[in-house]
Design a protein around this motif. Sequence first.
Motif, PDB file in Angstrom:
ATOM      1  N   LEU A  93      -5.702   2.385  -0.179  1.00 32.84           N
ATOM      2  CA  LEU A  93      -4.823   1.047  -0.865  1.00 32.84           C
ATOM      3  C   LEU A  93      -4.702   0.084   0.341  1.00 32.84           C
ATOM      4  CD1 LEU A  93      -2.361   3.706  -2.433  1.00 32.84           C
ATOM      5  CD2 LEU A  93      -4.145   2.528  -3.312  1.00 32.84           C
ATOM      6  N   ARG A 143      -7.668  -2.076   0.348  1.00 30.92           N
ATOM      7  CA  ARG A 143      -7.838  -2.984  -0.832  1.00 30.92           C
ATOM      8  C   ARG A 143      -6.659  -4.166  -0.743  1.00 30.92           C
ATOM      9  NH1 ARG A 143      -7.387   1.863  -5.574  1.00 30.92           N
ATOM     10  NH2 ARG A 143      -9.471   2.545  -5.109  1.00 30.92           N
ATOM     11  N   ALA A 144      -5.553  -4.050  -0.332  1.00 28.70           N
ATOM     12  CA  ALA A 144      -4.446  -5.012  -0.409  1.00 28.70           C
ATOM     13  C   ALA A 144      -4.821  -6.055   0.834  1.00 28.70           C
ATOM     14  CB  ALA A 144      -3.112  -4.284   0.124  1.00 28.70           C
ATOM     15  N   GLY A 199       2.296   1.811  -3.522  1.00 28.49           N
ATOM     16  CA  GLY A 199       1.238   2.180  -4.594  1.00 28.49           C
ATOM     17  C   GLY A 199       0.832   3.729  -4.083  1.00 28.49           C
ATOM     18  N   TRP A 200       0.927   4.204  -2.678  1.00 22.25           N
ATOM     19  CA  TRP A 200       0.595   5.630  -2.401  1.00 22.25           C
ATOM     20  C   TRP A 200       1.738   6.370  -2.877  1.00 22.25           C
ATOM     21  CZ3 TRP A 200       2.100   8.664   2.246  1.00 22.25           C
ATOM     22  CH2 TRP A 200       1.073   9.597   2.593  1.00 22.25           C
ATOM     23  N   LEU A 252      -3.884   6.404   1.511  1.00 19.93           N
ATOM     24  CA  LEU A 252      -3.068   5.299   1.975  1.00 19.93           C
ATOM     25  C   LEU A 252      -4.191   4.138   2.572  1.00 19.93           C
ATOM     26  CD1 LEU A 252      -0.618   3.796   2.500  1.00 19.93           C
ATOM     27  CD2 LEU A 252      -0.220   4.877   4.603  1.00 19.93           C
ATOM     28  N   CYS A 295       1.449   6.588  -6.743  1.00 22.21           N
ATOM     29  CA  CYS A 295       0.352   7.425  -7.483  1.00 22.21           C
ATOM     30  C   CYS A 295       0.359   9.071  -6.870  1.00 22.21           C
ATOM     31  CB  CYS A 295      -1.029   7.026  -6.967  1.00 22.21           C
ATOM     32  SG  CYS A 295      -1.563   6.947  -5.140  1.00 22.21           S
ATOM     33  N   ALA A 349       0.946  -1.109   0.095  1.00 20.53           N
ATOM     34  CA  ALA A 349      -0.107   0.074  -0.034  1.00 20.53           C
ATOM     35  C   ALA A 349       0.863   1.145  -0.037  1.00 20.53           C
ATOM     36  CB  ALA A 349      -1.044   0.172   1.129  1.00 20.53           C
ATOM     37  N   VAL A 363      -4.603   8.778  -4.092  1.00 19.54           N
ATOM     38  CA  VAL A 363      -5.468   7.719  -3.473  1.00 19.54           C
ATOM     39  C   VAL A 363      -5.198   7.540  -2.070  1.00 19.54           C
ATOM     40  CG1 VAL A 363      -6.647   5.571  -3.399  1.00 19.54           C
ATOM     41  CG2 VAL A 363      -6.175   6.592  -5.537  1.00 19.54           C
TER      42      VAL A 363
END
Length: 207
Positions: free
Chosen positions: A197, A200-201, A184-185, A194, A188, A181, A192
């Motif tokens: 994310l 989702r993970a 990905g944070w 944290l 992006c 996460a 979005v």
Amino acid sequence: MSETARTADKPPRKPPGLRERMRATVRAEVVEVAHRLFTEQGFDRTTVDQIAAEVGLSRASLFRYFGTKEDIVLGRLEESGRQIAEALAARPDDEQPWEALRRAFDVLTRMNEAAPEQALRYLRMLQETPSLRARHYEKQLSWQELLVPEVARRLGISPDRPEDTRPSALAAAALACLDVAATGWVACEGTVPLAVLLDRAMSALRE
């Protein structure tokens, strides 16, 4: 066991003495100055001598507070690990371990939401500096050790049974989701949250 009973079982924490408070104050100042220099110049281009000079310490004195330059960056992670473990222990007893781990990570998501640009710069520095990535991994292993006993308690098993790998597997998987996460944070640019994310993970492994 109720939250009241768990709290009653814990002995009162002794307040820190003057020397400990002074040491904590100096460490905090070093970290603040170092992070500013790292942000302005980059981790590799910032020297220990620069940090020491800005704080008014000798190089030798600074190393009495931090063993390495990497430790200055990662020192905050030790406290974060303790905060997550405390948050996990404070979750309701009837909450499933995976959900309790997710909610314990709110400690980090709230801190990042409070200062997103600073958090993004910090995480980007960790990800882009090889020596920091290696030490960061070591720190997260210590987080896992802090989380495993509480996960084991929630599973109703003894943490002293190394043949039962479920507590370690759950803690390690949750921390891996946290890393994914965070990566990905940064990728992006924080567009979005944290927390989203991370949801989702961790939901992907629950399904």
